[in-house]
Design an enzyme around this catalytic site. Structure first.
Site, PDB file in Angstrom:
ATOM      1  N   ILE A  53       0.822  -1.218   0.000  1.00 22.15           N
ATOM      2  CA  ILE A  53       0.000   0.000   0.000  1.00 22.15           C
ATOM      3  C   ILE A  53       0.860   1.275   0.000  1.00 22.15           C
ATOM      4  O   ILE A  53       0.441   2.299  -0.533  1.00 22.15           O
ATOM      5  CB  ILE A  53      -0.982  -0.012   1.208  1.00 22.15           C
ATOM      6  CG1 ILE A  53      -2.026   1.100   1.123  1.00 22.15           C
ATOM      7  CG2 ILE A  53      -0.268   0.112   2.543  1.00 22.15           C
ATOM      8  CD1 ILE A  53      -3.336   0.674   0.650  1.00 22.15           C
ATOM      9  N   ASP A  56       0.399   0.445   9.317  1.00 17.58           N
ATOM     10  CA  ASP A  56       0.593   1.698  10.048  1.00 17.58           C
ATOM     11  C   ASP A  56       2.089   2.033  10.163  1.00 17.58           C
ATOM     12  O   ASP A  56       2.523   3.162   9.858  1.00 17.58           O
ATOM     13  CB  ASP A  56      -0.033   1.497  11.442  1.00 17.58           C
ATOM     14  CG  ASP A  56      -0.336   2.789  12.167  1.00 17.58           C
ATOM     15  OD1 ASP A  56      -0.223   3.861  11.548  1.00 17.58           O
ATOM     16  OD2 ASP A  56      -0.692   2.714  13.364  1.00 17.58           O
TER      17      ASP A  56
HETATM   18  N1  AR6 Z   1       0.744  -3.080   2.231  1.00 17.67           N
HETATM   19  C1  AR6 Z   1      -0.436  -3.738   2.162  1.00 17.67           C
HETATM   20  N2  AR6 Z   1      -0.861  -4.594   3.111  1.00 17.67           N
HETATM   21  C2  AR6 Z   1      -0.054  -4.788   4.174  1.00 17.67           C
HETATM   22  C3  AR6 Z   1       1.180  -4.131   4.342  1.00 17.67           C
HETATM   23  C4  AR6 Z   1       1.579  -3.239   3.306  1.00 17.67           C
HETATM   24  N3  AR6 Z   1       2.734  -2.563   3.347  1.00 17.67           N
HETATM   25  N4  AR6 Z   1       1.731  -4.541   5.522  1.00 17.67           N
HETATM   26  C5  AR6 Z   1       0.859  -5.425   6.072  1.00 17.67           C
HETATM   27  N5  AR6 Z   1      -0.212  -5.583   5.262  1.00 17.67           N
HETATM   28  P1  AR6 Z   1      -2.200  -4.771  10.030  1.00 17.67           P
HETATM   29  P2  AR6 Z   1      -4.747  -4.423  11.496  1.00 17.67           P
HETATM   30  C6  AR6 Z   1      -1.429  -6.389   5.450  1.00 17.67           C
HETATM   31  O1  AR6 Z   1      -1.636  -5.579  11.160  1.00 17.67           O
HETATM   32  O2  AR6 Z   1      -5.008  -5.889  11.533  1.00 17.67           O
HETATM   33  C7  AR6 Z   1      -0.826  -1.859  13.755  1.00 17.67           C
HETATM   34  O3  AR6 Z   1       0.146  -2.062  14.735  1.00 17.67           O
HETATM   35  C8  AR6 Z   1      -1.384  -7.498   6.452  1.00 17.67           C
HETATM   36  O4  AR6 Z   1      -0.899  -8.686   5.837  1.00 17.67           O
HETATM   37  O5  AR6 Z   1      -1.358  -3.736   9.403  1.00 17.67           O
HETATM   38  O6  AR6 Z   1      -5.880  -3.497  11.149  1.00 17.67           O
HETATM   39  C9  AR6 Z   1      -1.714  -0.647  14.052  1.00 17.67           C
HETATM   40  O7  AR6 Z   1      -1.000   0.372  14.703  1.00 17.67           O
HETATM   41  C10 AR6 Z   1      -2.848  -7.640   6.831  1.00 17.67           C
HETATM   42  O8  AR6 Z   1      -3.514  -8.441   5.860  1.00 17.67           O
HETATM   43  O9  AR6 Z   1      -3.559  -4.001  10.498  1.00 17.67           O
HETATM   44  C11 AR6 Z   1      -2.786  -1.223  14.915  1.00 17.67           C
HETATM   45  O10 AR6 Z   1      -2.395  -1.273  16.270  1.00 17.67           O
HETATM   46  C12 AR6 Z   1      -3.404  -6.242   6.682  1.00 17.67           C
HETATM   47  O11 AR6 Z   1      -2.428  -5.517   5.948  1.00 17.67           O
HETATM   48  C13 AR6 Z   1      -2.954  -2.630  14.380  1.00 17.67           C
HETATM   49  O12 AR6 Z   1      -1.715  -2.968  13.769  1.00 17.67           O
HETATM   50  C14 AR6 Z   1      -3.691  -5.519   7.981  1.00 17.67           C
HETATM   51  O13 AR6 Z   1      -2.700  -5.825   8.949  1.00 17.67           O
HETATM   52  C15 AR6 Z   1      -4.023  -2.701  13.317  1.00 17.67           C
HETATM   53  O14 AR6 Z   1      -4.194  -4.037  12.936  1.00 17.67           O
END
Ligand code: AR6
Length: 186
Positions: A17, A40
Site C-alpha cells: 500500500i 501503520d
Molecule cells: N501493504 C499492504 N498490506 C499490508 C502491508 C503493506 N505494506 N503490511 C501489512 N499488510 P495490520 P490491522 C497487510 O496488522 O489488523 C498496527 O500495529 C497485512 O498482511 O497492518 O488493522 C496498528 O498500529 C494484513 O492483511 O492491520 C494497529 O495497532 C493487513 O495488511 C494494528 O496494527 C492488515 O494488517 C491494526 O491491525
C-alpha cells in the site's frame, strides 16, 4: 480482478500500500493515531514525520481520547506518492467475527470513503483492514469490506477508482472469491 460499480472501478491487486499512487491511501491505524506495526508502521516510516505531526494535532483538537473504532480522519501523505492518508481504526477481532465486528469494519471503510469524498478525492487505495494484528478472519473481513465499498459507490457519485492492495496471494484469493460471490448475488 476488476469490476465497475456506478461508473467507478473497483480493483483487487497484490501489492504494498505504501507504493500506491492513488490520491489517498487508507491506513489501518489504532485509536492512538501514534503509529504501530504492519501497514501503520510502514506508512509512517516511508511517509515521514509530517504525518505524525498532523495526527498529533488531530488528537489534541478533535479526539483527545483517541479515534473511535469505525471512524476516519485525513492527513497529508508526507513523502509517500499519495497526496493524503486516511487513518481509520478497524475492530479487534482476535479470531472471531461477531455482528459488532462486522458493523465496525463496515463503518471503517464507509467513513474512510466519506472523508475522501469530502476532500474531492477520486482515487483511493485500501489495505485489508483488521486482518493482521487485529485478527479478523480474512474471508469474513473480505465480504464486509467489499460490501461497504460497493454500497458506498452505489449510494454516492464522484469516486473514480478504489483499489484493494492486498499483501499476499492468499489474501488476494480470498478477496477475489468474496467479490465473485457478491457480484453473483447482485
Ligand atoms: N501493504 C499492504 N498490506 C499490508 C502491508 C503493506 N505494506 N503490511 C501489512 N499488510 P495490520 P490491522 C497487510 O496488522 O489488523 C498496527 O500495529 C497485512 O498482511 O497492518 O488493522 C496498528 O498500529 C494484513 O492483511 O492491520 C494497529 O495497532 C493487513 O495488511 C494494528 O496494527 C492488515 O494488517 C491494526 O491491525
Amino acid at each position: 480482478m476488476e469490476i465497475t460499480v456506478n461508473n467507478a472501478k473497483l480493483i483487487l491487486k497484490i501489492g504494498d500500500i505504501t507504493e500506491e499512487d492513488t490520491e489517498a491511501v487508507v491506513n489501518a491505524a489504532n485509536s492512538t493515531l501514534m503509529g504501530g506495526g504492519g501497514v501503520d508502521g510502514a506508512i509512517h516510516r516511508k511517509g515521514g514525520p509530517a504525518i505524525l505531526e498532523e495526527c498529533k494535532k488531530i488528537r489534541e483538537n478533535e479526539y483527545p481520547d483517541g479515534l473511535p473504532t469505525g471512524e476516519a480522519v485525513i492527513t497529508t501523505g508526507g513523502n509517500l506518492k499519495t497526496k493524503y492518508v486516511i487513518h481509520t481504526v478497524g475492530p479487534i477481532c482476535g479470531g472471531q467475527f461477531t455482528d459488532r465486528h462486522r458493523e465496525l469494519l463496515y463503518r471503517a471503510y464507509y467513513n474512510s470513503l466519506k472523508k475522501a469524498k469530502e476532500k474531492g478525492i477520486k482515487t483511493v487505495a485500501f489495505p485489508s483492514i483488521s486482518t493482521g494484528a487485529y485478527g479478523c478472519p480474512v474471508d469474513e473481513a473480505a465480504k464486509t469490506s467489499l460490501k461497504a465499498v460497493i454500497d458506498f459507490l452505489k449510494n454516492e457519485n464522484g469516486l473514480k477508482e478504489i483499489r484493494f492492495v492486498l499483501f499476499t496471494p492468499s489474501i488476494y484469493d480470498q478477496y477475489a472469491k468474496a467479490l465473485k460471490e457478491l457480484v453473483n448475488e447482485a
